[in-house]
Design a protein around this motif. Structure first.
Motif, PDB file in Angstrom:
ATOM      1  N   UNK A  60       0.839  -1.195   0.000  1.00 33.10           N
ATOM      2  CA  UNK A  60       0.000   0.000   0.000  1.00 33.10           C
ATOM      3  C   UNK A  60       0.876   1.247   0.000  1.00 33.10           C
ATOM      4  N   UNK A  61       1.920   1.234   0.839  1.00 25.60           N
ATOM      5  CA  UNK A  61       2.829   2.379   0.897  1.00 25.60           C
ATOM      6  C   UNK A  61       3.511   2.618  -0.431  1.00 25.60           C
ATOM      7  N   UNK A  62       3.952   1.524  -1.046  1.00 26.94           N
ATOM      8  CA  UNK A  62       4.632   1.639  -2.334  1.00 26.94           C
ATOM      9  C   UNK A  62       3.696   2.292  -3.346  1.00 26.94           C
ATOM     10  N   UNK A  63       2.432   1.828  -3.354  1.00 24.70           N
ATOM     11  CA  UNK A  63       1.459   2.347  -4.308  1.00 24.70           C
ATOM     12  C   UNK A  63       1.195   3.836  -4.067  1.00 24.70           C
ATOM     13  N   UNK A  73       3.138   5.963  -2.542  1.00 21.14           N
ATOM     14  CA  UNK A  73       4.358   6.696  -2.873  1.00 21.14           C
ATOM     15  C   UNK A  73       4.477   6.906  -4.384  1.00 21.14           C
ATOM     16  N   UNK A  74       4.312   5.801  -5.134  1.00 21.06           N
ATOM     17  CA  UNK A  74       4.420   5.881  -6.596  1.00 21.06           C
ATOM     18  C   UNK A  74       3.391   6.882  -7.133  1.00 21.06           C
ATOM     19  N   UNK A  75       2.166   6.772  -6.607  1.00 19.35           N
ATOM     20  CA  UNK A  75       1.116   7.659  -7.101  1.00 19.35           C
ATOM     21  C   UNK A  75       1.463   9.131  -6.845  1.00 19.35           C
ATOM     22  N   UNK A  76       1.890   9.432  -5.607  1.00 22.81           N
ATOM     23  CA  UNK A  76       2.208  10.812  -5.246  1.00 22.81           C
ATOM     24  C   UNK A  76       3.357  11.349  -6.102  1.00 22.81           C
ATOM     25  N   UNK A  77       4.371  10.512  -6.302  1.00 21.30           N
ATOM     26  CA  UNK A  77       5.545  10.964  -7.048  1.00 21.30           C
ATOM     27  C   UNK A  77       5.265  11.071  -8.541  1.00 21.30           C
ATOM     28  N   UNK A  78       4.410  10.144  -9.037  1.00 18.75           N
ATOM     29  CA  UNK A  78       4.104  10.130 -10.465  1.00 18.75           C
ATOM     30  C   UNK A  78       3.347  11.386 -10.888  1.00 18.75           C
ATOM     31  N   UNK A  79       2.567  11.944  -9.949  1.00 25.05           N
ATOM     32  CA  UNK A  79       1.813  13.165 -10.246  1.00 25.05           C
ATOM     33  C   UNK A  79       2.709  14.291 -10.714  1.00 25.05           C
ATOM     34  N   UNK A  80       3.967  14.299 -10.252  1.00 21.32           N
ATOM     35  CA  UNK A  80       4.872  15.401 -10.586  1.00 21.32           C
ATOM     36  C   UNK A  80       5.959  15.007 -11.579  1.00 21.32           C
ATOM     37  N   UNK A  81       5.977  13.722 -11.947  1.00 22.39           N
ATOM     38  CA  UNK A  81       7.096  13.218 -12.762  1.00 22.39           C
ATOM     39  C   UNK A  81       7.233  13.971 -14.082  1.00 22.39           C
ATOM     40  N   UNK A  98       6.605  -1.670 -15.112  1.00 24.83           N
ATOM     41  CA  UNK A  98       5.697  -2.600 -14.426  1.00 24.83           C
ATOM     42  C   UNK A  98       5.301  -2.078 -13.042  1.00 24.83           C
ATOM     43  N   UNK A  99       6.129  -1.190 -12.455  1.00 24.53           N
ATOM     44  CA  UNK A  99       5.804  -0.639 -11.140  1.00 24.53           C
ATOM     45  C   UNK A  99       4.913   0.593 -11.215  1.00 24.53           C
ATOM     46  N   UNK A 100       4.888   1.271 -12.362  1.00 24.83           N
ATOM     47  CA  UNK A 100       4.100   2.508 -12.378  1.00 24.83           C
ATOM     48  C   UNK A 100       3.026   2.608 -13.459  1.00 24.83           C
ATOM     49  N   UNK A 101       3.093   1.803 -14.520  1.00 24.46           N
ATOM     50  CA  UNK A 101       2.076   1.921 -15.581  1.00 24.46           C
ATOM     51  C   UNK A 101       0.688   1.583 -15.026  1.00 24.46           C
ATOM     52  N   UNK A 102       0.601   0.548 -14.192  1.00 24.97           N
ATOM     53  CA  UNK A 102      -0.674   0.170 -13.589  1.00 24.97           C
ATOM     54  C   UNK A 102      -1.257   1.297 -12.746  1.00 24.97           C
ATOM     55  N   UNK A 103      -0.412   1.925 -11.941  1.00 22.25           N
ATOM     56  CA  UNK A 103      -0.846   3.051 -11.106  1.00 22.25           C
ATOM     57  C   UNK A 103      -1.292   4.218 -11.991  1.00 22.25           C
TER      58      UNK A 103
END
Ligand code: C2E
Ligand code: MG
Ligand code: MG
Ligand code: MG
Length: 294
Positions: free
Chosen positions: A21-24, A26-34, A75-80
Motif C-alpha cells: 500500500x505504501x509503495x502504491x 508513494x508511486x502515485x504521489x511521485x508520479x503526479x509530478x514526474x 511494471x511498477x508505475x504503468x498500472x498506477x
C-alpha cells in the motif's frame, strides 16, 4: 509455538500488505509530478526482420528516473498511472515525444524508421485520442506513415464496435497498428479479422517457454499461421537466444524484438545505430549491445 508462528505469519502478511500500500501511495504521489519535473524519458528498442536482420522499426518505451527512487520500472508505475488516469497526460506526452524524436532523426539525415508507441485502455477510450494523435503529428511535422500504435487484445475486446471505429479512424490517418502481447488476453478469433491491424506481436512469455514446452511451441506456431491467414505480419517479442531465433525462422515468423539483437536504449544510442543502417549494406555491423543476425 504454533500460535506464535501463526501470529508471526499474520504480522508478516500485514507488513507485506502495508509495504504494498505504501509503495502504491508513494508511486502515485511521485508520479503526479514526474512529467512537470522532467523525470520521464523514452528508450527505443529496434525491431528487425528475421531473415535479413534489417531494421523495420523501433518501439518507444517509457522510462522514469526519480531522484531518490532511481529508475522505476514500467511494471511498477504503468498500472498506477492507468488506475489514477495519470496515463492520459503521460501517454499524450509519450506520443508527442516519440513523434518529435522520430522527426529529429529524419531531419538529421538518418535512415527513417517507424516508431511504435504503446497505448493503454484509458488512452484508447479517451474521446480526444484521435485529435491528440493528429496534433502530435502536425506539431512535430512527422508523416503518419512513421507512427505505429500498439494496442492490447483486452483493450480491443473490451468494446469491439467502438475499438473497430477508433482503429479505422487511426488507419485513415495513415498510422500503423499492432496488437501487443498477443496470446495473454482473451481474443475472440471471430473478431480478430475485424480489426484493421498490420502487426501481431507474440507475447514474450511464449517465446521464453516455447523451446522447453512443446505445448507452448504449438501455440507459437498456431499464432504465426493464424496471423498470416489474416494478413498480419508477426513479430516475436523477447527473443534472447540464437535457438529461439532459429525456431522462429523455421516457422516463418516475420520479425523479432529482443535482447538478442538489442536492448532498449536512449535516443543517442539509436542514432548511431541508424547511422550505420544508412551507411552500410545489410547485414548491419555488430556493435556494442547489438548482434548481427547472420
Ligand atoms: P511491451 O509493450 O510488451 O514492451 C516490451 C517489454 O519487453 C519492454 O519492457 C522491453 O524492455 C522488454 N523486453 C524487450 N526485449 C526483451 C527480452 O529479450 N527479454 C526480456 N526479458 N524483456 C524484453 P519495459 O520497457 O519494462 O515495459 C514493460 C511494459 O510497460 C510494456 O510492455 C508496456 O506494456 C508498458 N509500457 C512501456 N512504456 C509504455 C508507455 O509509454 N505507455 C504505456 N501505456 N505502456 C507502456
Ligand atoms: Mg509494446
Ligand atoms: Mg508486448
Ligand atoms: Mg509485454
Amino acid at each position: 509455538r504454533a500460535k506464535e508462528a501463526g501470529r508471526n505469519q499474520i504480522q508478516f502478511y500485514e507488513a507485506a500488505m502495508h509495504a504494498r500500500v505504501n509503495e502504491r501511495t508513494l508511486i502515485e504521489a511521485e508520479l503526479r509530478h514526474a512529467l512537470e519535473r522532467g523525470e520521464l524519458s523514452l528508450h527505443f528498442q529496434p525491431k528487425v526482420k528475421l531473415l535479413s536482420g534489417e531494421m523495420t522499426g523501433l518501439e518507444a518505451l517509457l522510462r522514469w528516473h526519480h531522484p531518490t527512487l532511481g529508475m522505476v520500472a514500467p511494471t511498477r508505475f504503468i498500472g498506477v498511472a492507468e488506475e489514477t488516469g495519470l496515463i492520459v497526460p503521460i501517454g499524450r506526452w509519450v506520443v508527442r515525444a516519440a513523434c518529435a524524436q522520430c522527426q529529429a532523426w529524419q531531419a538529421a539525415g538518418l535512415a527513417p524508421q517507424r516508431v511504435a508507441v504503446n497505448l493503454s485502455m484509458r488512452q484508447f477510450s479517451d474521446p480526444g485520442l484521435v485529435d491528440d494523435i493528429i496534433a502530435a503529428l502536425d506539431d512535430s511535422g512527422l508523416k503518419p506513415q512513421w507512427l505505429e500504435l500498439e494496442l492490447t487484445e483486452s483493450l480491443m475486446m473490451h468494446n469491439v464496435g467502438a475499438a473497430v471505429e477508433v482503429m479505422t479512424r487511426l488507419k485513415k490517418l495513415g498510422v500503423s497498428l499492432s496488437i501487443d502481447d498477443f496470446g495473454t488476453g482473451y481474443s475472440s478469433l471471430a473478431y480478430l479479422r475485424l480489426f484493421p491491424v498490420d502487426y501481431l506481436k507474440i507475447d514474450q512469455s511464449f517465446v521464453r517457454d516455447m523451446l522447453a514446452n512443446p505445448n507452448v511451441a504449438a501455440i507459437v506456431r498456431s499464432i504465426i499461421s493464424l496471423a498470416h491467414s489474416l494478413d498480419f505480419k508477426v513479430v516475436a517479442e523477447g527473443v534472447e537466444t540464437e535457438a529461439q531465433l532459429a525456431y522462429l525462422r523455421r516457422y516463418q515468423c516475420d520479425e523479432m524484438q529482443g535482447y538478442l539483437f538489442s536492448r532498449p536504449q536512449p535516443a543517442d544510442g539509436i542514432a548511431s545505430l541508424l547511422g550505420q543502417e544508412a551507411a552500410l549494406p545489410q547485414p548491419v555491423r555488430p556493435e556494442q549491445g547489438q548482434r548481427t543476425l547472420l
